[in-house]
Design a protein around this motif. Structure first.
Motif, mmCIF file in Angstrom:
data_model
loop_
_atom_site.group_PDB
_atom_site.id
_atom_site.type_symbol
_atom_site.label_atom_id
_atom_site.label_comp_id
_atom_site.label_asym_id
_atom_site.label_seq_id
_atom_site.Cartn_x
_atom_site.Cartn_y
_atom_site.Cartn_z
ATOM 1 N N ARG A 43 0.844 -1.201 0.000
ATOM 2 C CA ARG A 43 0.000 0.000 0.000
ATOM 3 C C ARG A 43 0.868 1.236 0.000
ATOM 4 N NH1 ARG A 43 -4.631 -1.524 3.436
ATOM 5 N NH2 ARG A 43 -5.675 -2.993 2.063
ATOM 6 N N ILE A 44 0.495 2.144 -0.872
ATOM 7 C CA ILE A 44 1.166 3.431 -0.982
ATOM 8 C C ILE A 44 0.058 4.467 -0.969
ATOM 9 C CG2 ILE A 44 2.671 4.859 -2.395
ATOM 10 C CD1 ILE A 44 3.551 2.026 -3.646
ATOM 11 N N GLY A 45 -0.111 5.127 0.183
ATOM 12 C CA GLY A 45 -1.234 6.047 0.317
ATOM 13 C C GLY A 45 -2.527 5.281 0.132
ATOM 14 N N PRO A 46 -3.464 5.805 -0.659
ATOM 15 C CA PRO A 46 -4.744 5.124 -0.849
ATOM 16 C C PRO A 46 -4.724 4.077 -1.969
ATOM 17 C CG PRO A 46 -4.801 7.236 -1.943
ATOM 18 C CD PRO A 46 -3.455 7.144 -1.239
ATOM 19 N N THR A 47 -3.547 3.858 -2.573
ATOM 20 C CA THR A 47 -3.446 2.939 -3.701
ATOM 21 C C THR A 47 -2.697 1.679 -3.298
ATOM 22 O OG1 THR A 47 -3.411 4.826 -5.206
ATOM 23 C CG2 THR A 47 -2.682 2.735 -6.103
ATOM 24 N N GLN A 48 -3.075 0.585 -3.893
ATOM 25 C CA GLN A 48 -2.453 -0.696 -3.559
ATOM 26 C C GLN A 48 -1.812 -1.318 -4.792
ATOM 27 O OE1 GLN A 48 -4.309 -3.438 -0.731
ATOM 28 N NE2 GLN A 48 -4.550 -4.830 -2.464
ATOM 29 N N LEU A 49 -0.634 -1.894 -4.592
ATOM 30 C CA LEU A 49 -0.023 -2.755 -5.590
ATOM 31 C C LEU A 49 -0.332 -4.172 -5.149
ATOM 32 C CD1 LEU A 49 3.493 -1.078 -6.020
ATOM 33 C CD2 LEU A 49 1.468 -0.781 -7.458
ATOM 34 N N SER A 50 -1.234 -4.832 -5.850
ATOM 35 C CA SER A 50 -1.516 -6.237 -5.577
ATOM 36 C C SER A 50 -0.403 -7.033 -6.231
ATOM 37 C CB SER A 50 -2.879 -6.630 -6.138
ATOM 38 O OG SER A 50 -3.900 -5.937 -5.439
ATOM 39 N N VAL A 51 0.067 -8.070 -5.541
ATOM 40 C CA VAL A 51 1.266 -8.766 -5.988
ATOM 41 C C VAL A 51 0.957 -10.204 -6.375
ATOM 42 C CG1 VAL A 51 3.641 -9.369 -5.381
ATOM 43 C CG2 VAL A 51 2.599 -7.316 -4.390
ATOM 44 N N HIS A 52 1.380 -10.575 -7.587
ATOM 45 C CA HIS A 52 1.361 -11.968 -8.013
ATOM 46 C C HIS A 52 2.790 -12.481 -7.919
ATOM 47 C CE1 HIS A 52 -2.478 -11.500 -10.685
ATOM 48 N NE2 HIS A 52 -2.699 -11.246 -9.410
ATOM 49 N N GLY A 53 2.933 -13.716 -7.429
ATOM 50 C CA GLY A 53 4.275 -14.241 -7.272
ATOM 51 C C GLY A 53 4.310 -15.747 -7.250
ATOM 52 N N PRO A 54 5.471 -16.300 -6.916
ATOM 53 C CA PRO A 54 5.655 -17.746 -6.929
ATOM 54 C C PRO A 54 4.630 -18.465 -6.054
ATOM 55 C CG PRO A 54 7.737 -16.630 -6.527
ATOM 56 C CD PRO A 54 6.662 -15.589 -6.481
ATOM 57 N N GLY A 55 4.141 -19.581 -6.577
ATOM 58 C CA GLY A 55 3.209 -20.405 -5.826
ATOM 59 C C GLY A 55 1.756 -20.010 -5.956
ATOM 60 N N MET A 56 1.473 -18.948 -6.698
ATOM 61 C CA MET A 56 0.078 -18.515 -6.856
ATOM 62 C C MET A 56 -0.595 -19.258 -8.002
ATOM 63 S SD MET A 56 -0.103 -14.412 -6.443
ATOM 64 C CE MET A 56 -1.850 -14.476 -6.837
ATOM 65 N N ASP A 57 -1.856 -19.569 -7.802
ATOM 66 C CA ASP A 57 -2.675 -20.124 -8.874
ATOM 67 C C ASP A 57 -3.297 -18.939 -9.604
ATOM 68 O OD1 ASP A 57 -4.460 -21.408 -10.548
ATOM 69 O OD2 ASP A 57 -5.748 -22.152 -8.936
ATOM 70 N N LEU A 58 -2.899 -18.715 -10.846
ATOM 71 C CA LEU A 58 -3.384 -17.552 -11.581
ATOM 72 C C LEU A 58 -4.647 -17.829 -12.392
ATOM 73 C CD1 LEU A 58 -0.085 -15.869 -12.760
ATOM 74 C CD2 LEU A 58 -1.568 -15.258 -10.849
ATOM 75 N N ALA A 59 -5.317 -18.937 -12.108
ATOM 76 C CA ALA A 59 -6.593 -19.198 -12.778
ATOM 77 C C ALA A 59 -7.620 -18.211 -12.226
ATOM 78 C CB ALA A 59 -7.041 -20.629 -12.511
ATOM 79 N N GLY A 60 -8.450 -17.710 -13.085
ATOM 80 C CA GLY A 60 -9.503 -16.813 -12.607
ATOM 81 C C GLY A 60 -9.379 -15.427 -13.189
ATOM 82 N N ASP A 61 -9.636 -14.429 -12.366
ATOM 83 C CA ASP A 61 -9.731 -13.048 -12.822
ATOM 84 C C ASP A 61 -8.357 -12.402 -12.975
ATOM 85 O OD1 ASP A 61 -12.494 -13.165 -12.879
ATOM 86 O OD2 ASP A 61 -12.651 -12.625 -10.763
ATOM 87 N N VAL A 62 -7.698 -12.720 -14.083
ATOM 88 C CA VAL A 62 -6.417 -12.097 -14.405
ATOM 89 C C VAL A 62 -6.473 -11.615 -15.854
ATOM 90 C CG1 VAL A 62 -5.071 -13.464 -12.759
ATOM 91 C CG2 VAL A 62 -5.343 -14.280 -15.098
ATOM 92 N N ALA A 63 -5.539 -10.778 -16.210
ATOM 93 C CA ALA A 63 -5.474 -10.267 -17.584
ATOM 94 C C ALA A 63 -5.265 -11.418 -18.570
ATOM 95 C CB ALA A 63 -4.323 -9.265 -17.705
ATOM 96 N N ARG A 64 -5.657 -11.199 -19.792
ATOM 97 C CA ARG A 64 -5.487 -12.225 -20.830
ATOM 98 C C ARG A 64 -4.024 -12.653 -20.916
ATOM 99 N NH1 ARG A 64 -8.696 -10.287 -24.761
ATOM 100 N NH2 ARG A 64 -10.332 -11.610 -23.969
ATOM 101 N N LEU A 65 -3.107 -11.686 -20.823
ATOM 102 C CA LEU A 65 -1.678 -11.965 -20.722
ATOM 103 C C LEU A 65 -1.259 -11.530 -19.320
ATOM 104 C CD1 LEU A 65 -0.463 -10.572 -24.162
ATOM 105 C CD2 LEU A 65 -0.882 -12.964 -23.542
ATOM 106 N N PRO A 66 -1.193 -12.456 -18.373
ATOM 107 C CA PRO A 66 -0.918 -12.076 -16.985
ATOM 108 C C PRO A 66 0.397 -11.309 -16.828
ATOM 109 C CG PRO A 66 -1.638 -14.357 -17.112
ATOM 110 C CD PRO A 66 -1.398 -13.892 -18.526
ATOM 111 N N VAL A 67 0.400 -10.417 -15.858
ATOM 112 C CA VAL A 67 1.597 -9.656 -15.537
ATOM 113 C C VAL A 67 2.692 -10.630 -15.125
ATOM 114 C CG1 VAL A 67 2.552 -7.911 -13.989
ATOM 115 C CG2 VAL A 67 0.203 -7.699 -14.788
ATOM 116 N N ARG A 68 3.898 -10.372 -15.600
ATOM 117 C CA ARG A 68 5.040 -11.213 -15.270
ATOM 118 C C ARG A 68 6.099 -10.366 -14.570
ATOM 119 N NH1 ARG A 68 3.949 -15.811 -17.743
ATOM 120 N NH2 ARG A 68 2.936 -15.857 -19.764
ATOM 121 N N PRO A 69 6.944 -10.992 -13.761
ATOM 122 C CA PRO A 69 8.015 -10.223 -13.120
ATOM 123 C C PRO A 69 8.829 -9.456 -14.162
ATOM 124 C CG PRO A 69 7.904 -12.421 -12.183
ATOM 125 C CD PRO A 69 6.979 -12.415 -13.371
ATOM 126 N N GLY A 70 9.022 -8.180 -13.898
ATOM 127 C CA GLY A 70 9.851 -7.358 -14.767
ATOM 128 C C GLY A 70 9.125 -6.633 -15.870
#
Length: 130
Positions: A43-70
């Protein structure tokens, strides 16, 4: 007029939870929020950076091309002179890639410095101080 009032959160991806958490807490100044299952958000002020990372199941509500590290590009407001942002980054051993340079952000004309997180995502601190 649509009643949207602000940006709530965006998603970034990281390759190492601990390294990213240390960086975003210590360098960016984010508040680290536990969201369950060993995951965190930043969290930075009223905004949040939601984080995807190792071990997460990315099935579901994600972008068509999921965000990748970097592959993120995020601008954050630095509350103070941009020279203080440069000094802060240097104290943490973070290289400034570009800047200070004039930029136009959501608050109008400002001055920015660009740097990277441990995965290579481009981050920017913009200062609106004259």
């Amino acid at each position: 007029m649509t009643p949207v009032t602000r940006l709530d959160h965006v998603v970034i991806a990281v390759s190492d939870w601990r390294v990213a958490t240390d960086f975003y807490r210590d360098v960016v100044g984010a508040e680290v929020i536990g969201v369950g299952g060993g995951r965190v958000a930043f969290r930075i002020g009223p905004t949040q950076l939601s984080v995807h990372g190792p071990g997460m199941d990315l099935a579901g509500d994600v972008a068509r091309l999921p965000v990748r590290p970097g592959n993120s590009d995020v601008c954050l407001v630095w509350d103070g002179p941009v020279e203080a942002a440069v000094a802060h980054l240097r104290r943490h051993g973070v290289e400034v890639e570009t800047g200070p340079v004039p930029r136009f952000g959501a608050g109008g004309p400002g001055t920015s410095v660009y740097f990277r997180d441990p995965d290579g995502s481009l981050l920017e601190f913009i200062s609106y101080e004259a």
